[in-house]
Scaffold this motif. Structure first.
Motif, PDB file in Angstrom:
ATOM      1  N   UNK A  33       0.735  -1.135  -0.049  1.00 18.25           N
ATOM      2  CA  UNK A  33       0.039  -0.077  -0.064  1.00 18.25           C
ATOM      3  C   UNK A  33       0.856   1.148  -0.058  1.00 18.25           C
ATOM      4  N   UNK A  34       0.393   2.392  -0.598  1.00 17.30           N
ATOM      5  CA  UNK A  34       0.940   3.696  -0.744  1.00 17.30           C
ATOM      6  C   UNK A  34      -0.035   4.553  -0.033  1.00 17.30           C
ATOM      7  N   UNK A  35       0.330   5.121   1.176  1.00 15.73           N
ATOM      8  CA  UNK A  35      -0.440   5.940   1.833  1.00 15.73           C
ATOM      9  C   UNK A  35      -0.180   7.548   1.557  1.00 15.73           C
ATOM     10  N   UNK A  36      -1.543   8.015   1.509  1.00 16.71           N
ATOM     11  CA  UNK A  36      -1.484   9.631   1.192  1.00 16.71           C
ATOM     12  C   UNK A  36      -1.418  10.512   2.611  1.00 16.71           C
ATOM     13  N   UNK A  37       0.037  10.897   2.454  1.00 15.43           N
ATOM     14  CA  UNK A  37       0.570  11.585   3.728  1.00 15.43           C
ATOM     15  C   UNK A  37      -0.291  13.168   3.615  1.00 15.43           C
ATOM     16  N   UNK A  38      -1.573  13.371   4.040  1.00 17.14           N
ATOM     17  CA  UNK A  38      -2.192  14.849   3.906  1.00 17.14           C
ATOM     18  C   UNK A  38      -1.458  15.522   4.674  1.00 17.14           C
ATOM     19  N   UNK A  39      -1.540  16.736   4.085  1.00 16.53           N
ATOM     20  CA  UNK A  39      -0.645  18.141   4.557  1.00 16.53           C
ATOM     21  C   UNK A  39       0.788  17.836   4.569  1.00 16.53           C
ATOM     22  N   UNK A  40       1.554  16.769   4.118  1.00 16.55           N
ATOM     23  CA  UNK A  40       2.834  16.617   4.255  1.00 16.55           C
ATOM     24  C   UNK A  40       3.490  17.368   3.399  1.00 16.55           C
ATOM     25  N   UNK A  41       3.648  18.732   3.111  1.00 13.31           N
ATOM     26  CA  UNK A  41       4.014  19.701   2.259  1.00 13.31           C
ATOM     27  C   UNK A  41       5.320  19.289   1.463  1.00 13.31           C
ATOM     28  N   UNK A  42       6.161  19.005   2.204  1.00 16.45           N
ATOM     29  CA  UNK A  42       7.433  18.897   1.657  1.00 16.45           C
ATOM     30  C   UNK A  42       7.286  17.535   0.574  1.00 16.45           C
ATOM     31  N   UNK A  43       6.501  16.599   1.017  1.00 22.80           N
ATOM     32  CA  UNK A  43       6.485  15.392   0.204  1.00 22.80           C
ATOM     33  C   UNK A  43       5.437  15.820  -1.418  1.00 22.80           C
ATOM     34  N   UNK A  44       4.559  16.593  -0.916  1.00 20.43           N
ATOM     35  CA  UNK A  44       3.654  17.128  -2.249  1.00 20.43           C
ATOM     36  C   UNK A  44       4.408  18.199  -3.138  1.00 20.43           C
ATOM     37  N   UNK A  45       5.669  18.666  -2.317  1.00 20.43           N
ATOM     38  CA  UNK A  45       6.466  19.548  -3.146  1.00 20.43           C
ATOM     39  C   UNK A  45       7.343  18.602  -4.178  1.00 20.43           C
ATOM     40  N   UNK A  46       7.836  17.840  -3.715  1.00 24.56           N
ATOM     41  CA  UNK A  46       8.447  16.395  -4.447  1.00 24.56           C
ATOM     42  C   UNK A  46       7.586  16.146  -5.574  1.00 24.56           C
ATOM     43  N   UNK A  47       6.497  15.652  -5.276  1.00 27.68           N
ATOM     44  CA  UNK A  47       5.280  15.421  -6.365  1.00 27.68           C
ATOM     45  C   UNK A  47       5.363  16.286  -7.598  1.00 27.68           C
ATOM     46  N   UNK A  48       5.390  17.774  -6.955  1.00 24.20           N
ATOM     47  CA  UNK A  48       4.984  18.893  -8.048  1.00 24.20           C
ATOM     48  C   UNK A  48       6.460  18.762  -9.017  1.00 24.20           C
TER      49      UNK A  48
END
Length: 476
Positions: free
Chosen positions: A209-224
């Motif tokens: 499973x891959x969990x969505x880490x909600x509001x983990x902004x540094x990870x979302x920045x990586x996604x971008x």
């Protein structure tokens, strides 16, 4: 001459068939009819009213899936990732996504990709993204940057949910529709939009499973950043220059991208737009009471801190509802209905736990250095991310780092998502200026915008939704 122009216009507007067609009634019903089982109702201990409301909400969500469940869409099945696979690698390309399944703006096209990113722990994992294409690329005559290719905006969406089914890439209107993505594409920008890790692709090729880490902004920045990198590999026609933009959860992600740029510069980055950014989790909990925040954080928290479990925050009745939402893969609408009957949902003092403090510390991108210019937008009537939270984040960042190039614009009487509408002229011009290469001096500025008419005269919230048209006569 004038008459012939009028005739041509009439002919273009109205097409008359020699054979009259029998019109069908436009479907305004759900194409999903899921009902909770008696076992699910009993296990969650929910009332008849809540059961009904959850079913309605779930069927709305399922109806608005463009490609059915992610479990039935092979696009979201990732290939194996090797030990040496780097983040930002392209895994899969769907160059021409079937736009008839979506409710897109006319003269836009869609692609989807799978790519690799890194989560908050630094692990390389697969993720999904869409690219919304303009009919014609915006040009920047006289730009000092010598822009070539299709200019791109990496778009970070606000909270759509916490499970795989909540990915904007398989929601008919791409989740934010005319609030930002459609507008950007219609203005000539390619919109590169990751779903965030755990949304869309929610399992590895080994079924982990891959969990969505909600509001983990540094990870979302990586996604971008990594979505942008992979998109350019898939589509070389994209410009190397790009701006990042996000709202709410995505506003925090966009802000985190500006901080990331100060640590790990990426070529072509021009700046970021952060709309209604929730940067500090502790402040968000204090301002809103946190009941709506606790479930989203909790769903993925155990993937970061293995010692965490639901019982540390939630009462047994709350855990039952959390598990039902997870079983249903319910997104925002479903969870909001389950939370209507809170009862003994959450434990007193949960917000004071070590986990909240630790998660907020690693997630908050504000009060840290940024690189490049950043436009921050806020509404004074925003109850989801109150204006004082945004103002404090801006002021304290600028006090600590006075050379920051932050322009903060607030809008009187404007609420959460509608700040993107009120501020549309501002952010479109700001993005264009970045591609034109216009320089911004160091230091922070603040503006306060008031409406032309009294605040009460304006439509406050979004009061429409985009429905898939199946009959030509329904399209005005």
């Amino acid at each position: 001459m004038i008459r012939s122009i009028g005739l041509l216009a009439t002919t273009a507007l109205f097409s008359v068939s020699q054979t009259q067609e029998i019109l069908q009634i436009q479907n305004n019903a759900f194409n999903s009819s899921y009902s909770l089982t008696s076992a699910q109702i009993a296990a969650a201990n929910i009332t008849e009213i809540v059961t009904h409301n959850v079913e309605v909400a779930l069927n709305v969500e399922r109806t608005n899936r463009a490609t059915g469940s992610i479990e039935e869409d092979s696009f979201y099945e990732p290939p194996a990732i090797g030990a040496k696979t780097r983040p930002g690698s392209l895994l899969k390309v769907e160059a021409y996504t079937n736009t008839s399944l979506y409710t897109l703006a006319p003269n836009t096209a869609l692609s989807r990709i799978l790519f690799t990113t890194t989560n908050i722990n630094g692990s390389v994992i697969p993720a999904s993204a869409y690219i919304l294409w303009p009919w014609q690329a915006k040009t920047f005559t006289g730009s000092s940057l010598n822009i070539s290719g299709v200019p791109a905006v990496a778009w970070a969406h606000g909270t759509s949910g916490f499970f795989g089914e909540c990915a904007p890439s398989h929601i008919r209107n791409l989740w934010y529709q005319f609030s930002a993505p459609f507008i950007l594409a219609l203005q000539g920008y390619a919109v590169v939009a990751p779903d965030y890790a755990g949304l869309g692709v929610n399992r590895t090729s080994e079924n982990e499973p891959i969990f969505h880490n909600w509001l983990a902004h540094p990870a979302a920045a990586n996604d971008l950043i990594y979505a942008m990198q992979a998109a350019r590999e898939a589509f070389p026609e994209l410009s190397k220059h790009f701006v990042t933009m996000g709202h709410s959860q995505g506003g925090g992600a966009a802000w985190a991208t500006a901080h990331r740029q100060s640590l790990t510069p990426v070529e072509g980055y021009l700046g970021t737009v952060a709309g209604s950014p929730l940067t500090n989790i502790n402040e968000g909990i204090r301002a809103t009471g946190g009941l709506g925040m606790a479930p989203g954080i909790a769903y993925g928290l155990g993937s970061i801190f293995p010692s965490f479990n639901y019982s540390q925050w939630f009462e047994p009745e709350g855990i039952k509802k959390l598990l039902l939402a997870k079983e249903l893969s319910g997104c925002n609408s479903v969870l909001s209905q389950l939370l209507q009957e809170v009862g003994s949902f959450i434990k007193q003092g949960w917000e004071e736990s070590w986990y909240v403090r630790a998660y907020s510390s690693i997630s908050d991108p504000s009060r840290k250095p940024i690189s490049g210019p950043m436009l921050v937008l806020g509404g004074t009537d925003d109850t989801a991310v109150p204006a004082d939270i945004v103002t404090n984040a801006v002021n304290e960042t600028c006090t600590l780092y006075p050379e920051s190039q932050i322009r903060y614009v607030s809008f009187e009487g404007v609420s959460h998502v509608p700040v993107l509408n009120a501020a549309q002229q501002v952010w479109l011009q700001w993005i264009e200026d970045r591609f034109m290469g216009k320089r911004i001096g160091n230091g922070c500025t603040s503006e306060y915008h008031q409406p032309l008419r009294s605040v009460e005269a304006y439509q406050k919230e979004l009061q429409y939704y985009l429905q898939l048209a199946v009959q030509g006569y329904t399209v005005a």
